[in-house]
Design a protein around this motif. Sequence first.
Motif, PDB file in Angstrom:
ATOM      1  N   ASP A 111      24.450 -24.461   8.323  1.00  0.00           N
ATOM      2  CA  ASP A 111      25.227 -25.673   8.084  1.00  0.00           C
ATOM      3  C   ASP A 111      24.353 -26.749   7.441  1.00  0.00           C
ATOM      4  N   ASP A 112      24.749 -27.208   6.259  1.00  0.00           N
ATOM      5  CA  ASP A 112      23.991 -28.238   5.548  1.00  0.00           C
ATOM      6  C   ASP A 112      24.108 -29.619   6.198  1.00  0.00           C
ATOM      7  N   PHE A 113      24.994 -29.775   7.147  1.00  0.00           N
ATOM      8  CA  PHE A 113      25.241 -31.085   7.732  1.00  0.00           C
ATOM      9  C   PHE A 113      24.793 -31.166   9.195  1.00  0.00           C
ATOM     10  N   LEU A 114      23.766 -30.384   9.549  1.00  0.00           N
ATOM     11  CA  LEU A 114      23.226 -30.447  10.898  1.00  0.00           C
ATOM     12  C   LEU A 114      22.596 -31.813  11.134  1.00  0.00           C
ATOM     13  N   PRO A 115      22.649 -32.316  12.355  1.00  0.00           N
ATOM     14  CA  PRO A 115      21.949 -33.572  12.658  1.00  0.00           C
ATOM     15  C   PRO A 115      20.447 -33.423  12.408  1.00  0.00           C
ATOM     16  N   PHE A 116      19.785 -34.534  12.166  1.00  0.00           N
ATOM     17  CA  PHE A 116      18.368 -34.562  11.823  1.00  0.00           C
ATOM     18  C   PHE A 116      17.525 -33.710  12.768  1.00  0.00           C
ATOM     19  N   ALA A 117      17.641 -33.926  14.068  1.00  0.00           N
ATOM     20  CA  ALA A 117      16.793 -33.225  15.044  1.00  0.00           C
ATOM     21  C   ALA A 117      16.992 -31.714  14.977  1.00  0.00           C
ATOM     22  N   GLU A 118      18.213 -31.252  14.831  1.00  0.00           N
ATOM     23  CA  GLU A 118      18.483 -29.813  14.757  1.00  0.00           C
ATOM     24  C   GLU A 118      17.947 -29.215  13.459  1.00  0.00           C
ATOM     25  N   ARG A 119      18.086 -29.940  12.371  1.00  0.00           N
ATOM     26  CA  ARG A 119      17.580 -29.451  11.076  1.00  0.00           C
ATOM     27  C   ARG A 119      16.059 -29.338  11.115  1.00  0.00           C
ATOM     28  N   LEU A 120      15.381 -30.371  11.618  1.00  0.00           N
ATOM     29  CA  LEU A 120      13.929 -30.333  11.722  1.00  0.00           C
ATOM     30  C   LEU A 120      13.499 -29.191  12.638  1.00  0.00           C
ATOM     31  N   GLU A 121      14.193 -29.001  13.742  1.00  0.00           N
ATOM     32  CA  GLU A 121      13.870 -27.908  14.660  1.00  0.00           C
ATOM     33  C   GLU A 121      13.981 -26.553  13.954  1.00  0.00           C
ATOM     34  N   GLN A 122      15.020 -26.373  13.166  1.00  0.00           N
ATOM     35  CA  GLN A 122      15.177 -25.108  12.435  1.00  0.00           C
ATOM     36  C   GLN A 122      14.042 -24.910  11.435  1.00  0.00           C
ATOM     37  N   TYR A 123      13.685 -25.957  10.701  1.00  0.00           N
ATOM     38  CA  TYR A 123      12.613 -25.839   9.730  1.00  0.00           C
ATOM     39  C   TYR A 123      11.303 -25.463  10.422  1.00  0.00           C
ATOM     40  N   LEU A 124      10.998 -26.128  11.517  1.00  0.00           N
ATOM     41  CA  LEU A 124       9.761 -25.848  12.238  1.00  0.00           C
ATOM     42  C   LEU A 124       9.791 -24.455  12.865  1.00  0.00           C
ATOM     43  N   LEU A 125      10.960 -24.022  13.303  1.00  0.00           N
ATOM     44  CA  LEU A 125      11.108 -22.687  13.869  1.00  0.00           C
ATOM     45  C   LEU A 125      10.819 -21.625  12.809  1.00  0.00           C
ATOM     46  N   VAL A 126      11.389 -21.779  11.635  1.00  0.00           N
ATOM     47  CA  VAL A 126      11.167 -20.814  10.552  1.00  0.00           C
ATOM     48  C   VAL A 126       9.690 -20.794  10.161  1.00  0.00           C
ATOM     49  N   ILE A 127       9.078 -21.950  10.031  1.00  0.00           N
ATOM     50  CA  ILE A 127       7.663 -22.004   9.665  1.00  0.00           C
ATOM     51  C   ILE A 127       6.811 -21.364  10.757  1.00  0.00           C
ATOM     52  N   GLY A 128       7.162 -21.581  12.007  1.00  0.00           N
ATOM     53  CA  GLY A 128       6.455 -20.932  13.108  1.00  0.00           C
ATOM     54  C   GLY A 128       6.579 -19.426  13.060  1.00  0.00           C
ATOM     55  N   ARG A 129       7.753 -18.941  12.744  1.00  0.00           N
ATOM     56  CA  ARG A 129       7.955 -17.495  12.637  1.00  0.00           C
ATOM     57  C   ARG A 129       7.145 -16.912  11.479  1.00  0.00           C
ATOM     58  N   ILE A 130       7.100 -17.620  10.365  1.00  0.00           N
ATOM     59  CA  ILE A 130       6.364 -17.147   9.188  1.00  0.00           C
ATOM     60  C   ILE A 130       4.859 -17.134   9.451  1.00  0.00           C
ATOM     61  N   THR A 131       4.346 -18.204  10.042  1.00  0.00           N
ATOM     62  CA  THR A 131       2.898 -18.340  10.235  1.00  0.00           C
ATOM     63  C   THR A 131       2.399 -17.650  11.496  1.00  0.00           C
ATOM     64  N   GLY A 132       3.308 -17.314  12.400  1.00  0.00           N
ATOM     65  CA  GLY A 132       2.899 -16.679  13.651  1.00  0.00           C
ATOM     66  C   GLY A 132       2.478 -17.653  14.732  1.00  0.00           C
ATOM     67  N   ARG A 133       2.697 -18.943  14.506  1.00  0.00           N
ATOM     68  CA  ARG A 133       2.352 -19.941  15.512  1.00  0.00           C
ATOM     69  C   ARG A 133       3.309 -21.116  15.386  1.00  0.00           C
ATOM     70  N   PHE A 134       3.610 -21.722  16.513  1.00  0.00           N
ATOM     71  CA  PHE A 134       4.465 -22.897  16.532  1.00  0.00           C
ATOM     72  C   PHE A 134       3.615 -24.134  16.800  1.00  0.00           C
ATOM     73  N   LEU A 135       4.092 -25.275  16.359  1.00  0.00           N
ATOM     74  CA  LEU A 135       3.398 -26.522  16.669  1.00  0.00           C
ATOM     75  C   LEU A 135       3.469 -26.729  18.171  1.00  0.00           C
ATOM     76  N   ASP A 136       2.317 -26.814  18.795  1.00  0.00           N
ATOM     77  CA  ASP A 136       2.276 -26.966  20.239  1.00  0.00           C
ATOM     78  C   ASP A 136       1.239 -28.027  20.616  1.00  0.00           C
ATOM     79  N   ARG A 137       1.193 -28.339  21.880  1.00  0.00           N
ATOM     80  CA  ARG A 137       0.267 -29.361  22.359  1.00  0.00           C
ATOM     81  C   ARG A 137      -1.179 -28.986  22.011  1.00  0.00           C
ATOM     82  N   GLU A 138      -1.518 -27.718  22.151  1.00  0.00           N
ATOM     83  CA  GLU A 138      -2.877 -27.257  21.854  1.00  0.00           C
ATOM     84  C   GLU A 138      -3.257 -27.548  20.404  1.00  0.00           C
ATOM     85  N   PHE A 139      -2.307 -27.368  19.487  1.00  0.00           N
ATOM     86  CA  PHE A 139      -2.599 -27.649  18.085  1.00  0.00           C
ATOM     87  C   PHE A 139      -2.927 -29.127  17.889  1.00  0.00           C
ATOM     88  N   PHE A 140      -2.143 -30.013  18.478  1.00  0.00           N
ATOM     89  CA  PHE A 140      -2.343 -31.442  18.242  1.00  0.00           C
ATOM     90  C   PHE A 140      -3.570 -32.015  18.935  1.00  0.00           C
TER      91      PHE A 140
END
Length: 163
Positions: A111-140
């Motif tokens: 859905d192109d009209f997802l709310p901001f938080a859901e869209r960002l979550e999806q983008y970060l989820l896909v990038i995490g799946r591609i790279t093999g790691r998710f943004l987590d507390r340890e990273f920051f």
Amino acid sequence: MDEVVRRLSLVGETVRGSGFREARSSFSLSDERSRWVWVAPFSPGWSVVVFLTGGVMPSQEALSQDGQRVIEIGYLYGEVEVPDYARDGMRMETIFIEEEYHEFMEDLDSDDFLPFAERLEQYLLVIGRITGRFLDREFFVSEGVLGRLPEVDLDDSGRARLG
């Protein structure tokens, strides 16, 4: 990560080790010409570059030369932008149309009209799946490199050239 720092041509005397929290609070936003970045290792073969100040950023094409891959998420005027993708010096528009990454997106709402938080979550989820790691507390809280990008030299598309 060292290769990413080299490609960004960070100004030598400004480069130093830094955690993300320290990086966010260690420069003045009043200097509009200074462009600061924090670079940290993420997963094997991937680093994260966080552009801490605005302005024109280096082109994905330049950063992805010689077989490298770049995924860029932008935030502009209160909206998160669809992640752009470049591979081996060529802009590929977005990771969502790249066949090699389709399997990472099959279960997501398109859905192109997802709310901001859901869209960002999806983008970060896909990038995490591609790279093999998710943004987590340890990273920051990991050690990265803080540095200032050189002054801007624009290419034909209005993106910053790399030194």
